[in-house]
Every structure is written in structure tokens, then in C-alpha cells.
Scaffold this active site. Structure first.
Site, mmCIF file in Angstrom:
data_model
loop_
_atom_site.group_PDB
_atom_site.id
_atom_site.type_symbol
_atom_site.label_atom_id
_atom_site.label_comp_id
_atom_site.label_asym_id
_atom_site.label_seq_id
_atom_site.Cartn_x
_atom_site.Cartn_y
_atom_site.Cartn_z
ATOM 1 C CG HIS A 184 -4.153 0.183 4.772
ATOM 2 N ND1 HIS A 184 -3.529 -0.613 3.828
ATOM 3 C CD2 HIS A 184 -5.265 0.686 4.166
ATOM 4 C CE1 HIS A 184 -4.238 -0.599 2.710
ATOM 5 N NE2 HIS A 184 -5.285 0.178 2.891
ATOM 6 C CB CYS B 218 -0.966 -0.004 1.175
ATOM 7 S SG CYS B 218 -0.180 -0.162 2.805
#
Length: 337
Positions: free
Chosen positions: A289, A38
Site C-alpha cells: 500500500h 493508491c
């Protein structure tokens, strides 16, 4: 609706690329996660939203060759998402520290990726300069330098004799301190902390060329040359005693940014910036994240990117306490029309 700048580079793409007519929205394309990637996906999304960089890269054959291929898919492909595996593989061959499935720092990747593209461009420019293959080509016309590079000026004043010395330093990302004891602050507060006058004392005293001794020295920092694209990095990761911590201060940022109070008198009419991309980091240091929110110039809309998942968002939903990287520009190709 496609702005004139974007329509220009869409029309001059190679025929093999022009034949793809089934795109949904040029530049709006999710990126699949290829193993905790990510951090890579959000950086690629923000660079994809940097229209002047896209315009230039789509005409070059450089790591950027695989990056160009990805941009072609993201701007002209028919799918709602694609895999950046080819870019990741090429990147890992150049930067082996990213050749694993560990979470990495998006800001560190951005700096290294821009440096790699910069070096890539210089190699091609040098080749064209030597062969005179491109009329009017300048060896100093590196797009990464022109877009992202700015210059800081440091005025050092001896507190004993008041002698002044000047130094400069180039930058591509400004890493701003975040107030540690605040629940909420503004991006202007972070900028003010960065540009706050400091005094070097004790073991940090600087050598004065007039006194011939180390003296307490006042340091005043300002921007001597403002970049076309201003990337602000909020320093959320640090240490508290022996522990590594993440600062969760909610930094309020704005779609319009005025840098005038931090510019030297040498910078004319370059203080107004407009937000076009944000990287957010949620979670902790070791388990988190990354997501991105980017402005799409042709569609004149904002989109939220969570790896392969993409959704349109309203401008009033951009603010987030997880903001980590802010991309601003005063170039009209990126600004809203």
C-alpha cells in the site's frame, strides 16, 4: 495565510474557478481509491504539492486538461476528498499498462506521467509558437523540463593510457541503490553509493579511442545540471537469486539536503534542497500500500494522505522505514516560509 506565489495564481484563475470559496485548505484534499489505485493517488498528491507545476498547469489546456480539473478541485473545492477517476481514465487511454486493478510501481508511473505531460506541453507550445499567440513564448519553456530535468556527467578514464572521455545524460528521477546488508543507513549513504567511482572490467570494459582497444575504465559520475525539483527513488525492489525481494533498510532522510559533494564545478549555488513530499510503500512486492506525506505551502503544514483520509502531521514524524520516493526542491514557492 497564503504565500505570495500561491496567492498570485489563486487570483488569476478563471472566474468559473474563483467562485468556489468554500475550500478548507487549498491543496489539501484526499483522493478516493478507485481500485487499488493508491500508487496513482500518491503521485498525484506529490505533483499537487509541487507549487510551480500547479501554477503553470492551471493556465494550460492540455492529459493535463483532466489533471487541471483535478487540481482545481484539490486546491479550490469544498470537499475533504475527491475522486481521481477522470485522471485515471485519461491516463489509461494513453498508458494502457495501467488499465487494471493490479498494484503498480509509483516511481514508474511518475516517470511516465511526467513524460506524458512533457509531450503534452510541447504540442501546445509548438502550436502557440507557430501562431505567435503568446508574446515572449519560448518553445524551450517546457515547465516539466525546467522543474524536473537535470543532467549527469560521466568522466571515463582509460586505466591504460589515462585518456579521458566525457558523456552526459539527462534525468528526471535519480534511482539510488540501498545497501542490502544494512538495517539502517542515511540518504547520503545511498547518494555516495550512486556517485561512487566504478571500474569497468572484464566484459564491461569500454573502448578507448586512443588505444583502439577495450580497456579497463574508471567512471566518475557527478551532477552537471541540478534540477529545480530533485526526485530521489530508493531502489527497494530487486532480486535475490531467483526470488524478487523488497529491501527493508531504514533509510534516514532529512528535510534539508546538501548535494555539494556530488556536483561538478559547473553548478553554481544549487546544492541546497528542501524536502516537500514523501511517498511511502508498506507491505510486500505483490501486496502493499502507498501513502504520501506532503508539505502544503499556503498552510505551512505537513499532511498525511492515505487515499481519501487526510490528517495533519508534525515535521518530526516524517521519518519512516517505508520511504520510497523523496521530493526535494530549492524553489522558494515550495520551501517553508
Amino acid at each position: 495565510h497564503v504565500c505570495a506565489s500561491c496567492m498570485g495564481f489563486l487570483q488569476v484563475l478563471p472566474p468559473t474557478v474563483q467562485k468556489h470559496k468554500r475550500w478548507r485548505r487549498p491543496g489539501v484534499c484526499g483522493l478516493e481509491n478507485s481500485g487499488n489505485s493508491c500508487y496513482l493517488n500518491v503521485v498525484l498528491q506529490c505533483l499537487c504539492a509541487t507549487v510551480p507545476l500547479v501554477e503553470q498547469l492551471l493556465h494550460w489546456d492540455t492529459l493535463s486538461e483532466v489533471f487541471v480539473h483535478l487540481l482545481e478541485i484539490m486546491w479550490l473545492g469544498g470537499g475533504s476528498s475527491c475522486s481521481p477517476l477522470e485522471v485515471r481514465s485519461a491516463l489509461c487511454s494513453v498508458l494502457p499498462q495501467f488499465n487494471n486493478d493490479s498494484q503498480q510501481d509509483a516511481q514508474e508511473l511518475l516517470l511516465l506521467l511526467l513524460n506524458t505531460l512533457h509531450d503534452d506541453f510541447n504540442k501546445v507550445l509548438l502550436h502557440m509558437f507557430e501562431l505567435s499567440a503568446v508574446r515572449g513564448c519560448s518553445f524551450n519553456s517546457n515547465i516539466v523540463t525546467r522543474l524536473f530535468e537535470g543532467q549527469l556527467s560521466y568522466m571515463c578514464i582509460c586505466m591504460h593510457c589515462h585518456h579521458q572521455a566525457h558523456n552526459t545524460q539527462t534525468f528526471t528521477v535519480l534511482s539510488l541503490p540501498v545497501p542490502k546488508d544494512s538495517i539502517k543507513c542515511s540518504i547520503q549513504d545511498c547518494l555516495s553509493l550512486f556517485f561512487k567511482q566504478t571500474v569497468l572490467t572484464g566484459g564491461e570494459q569500454a573502448m578507448c579511442s586512443v588505444c583502439g582497444l577495450k580497456r579497463e575504465t574508471a567512471v566518475i559520475t557527478c551532477v552537471d545540471r541540478a534540477p529545480e525539483v530533485l526526485v530521489l527513488h530508493l531502489k527497494r525492489f530487486g532480486s535475490k537469486g531467483k526470488n524478487q525481494v523488497k529491501l527493508r533498510t531504514n533509510v534516514l532522510f532529512f528535510t534539508e539536503l546538501d548535494l555539494s559533494q556530488f556536483l561538478s564545478g559547473l553548478v553554481p549555488n544549487e546544492s541546497s534542497y528542501h524536502l516537500y513530499a514523501v511517498v511511502n510503500h508498506s507491505g510486500h512486492l505483490t501486496m502493499g500500500h502507498y501513502t504520501a506525506v506532503c508539505y502544503n505551502s499556503p498552510a505551512q503544514t505537513w499532511h498525511y494522505f492515505d487515499d481519501a483520509a487526510v490528517s495533519e502531521v508534525q515535521e518530526d514524524r516524517l521519518q519512516s522505514p517505508n520511504a520510497y520516493l523523496l521530493f526535494y526542491s530549492h524553489n522558494r514557492s515550495i520551501q517553508r516560509h
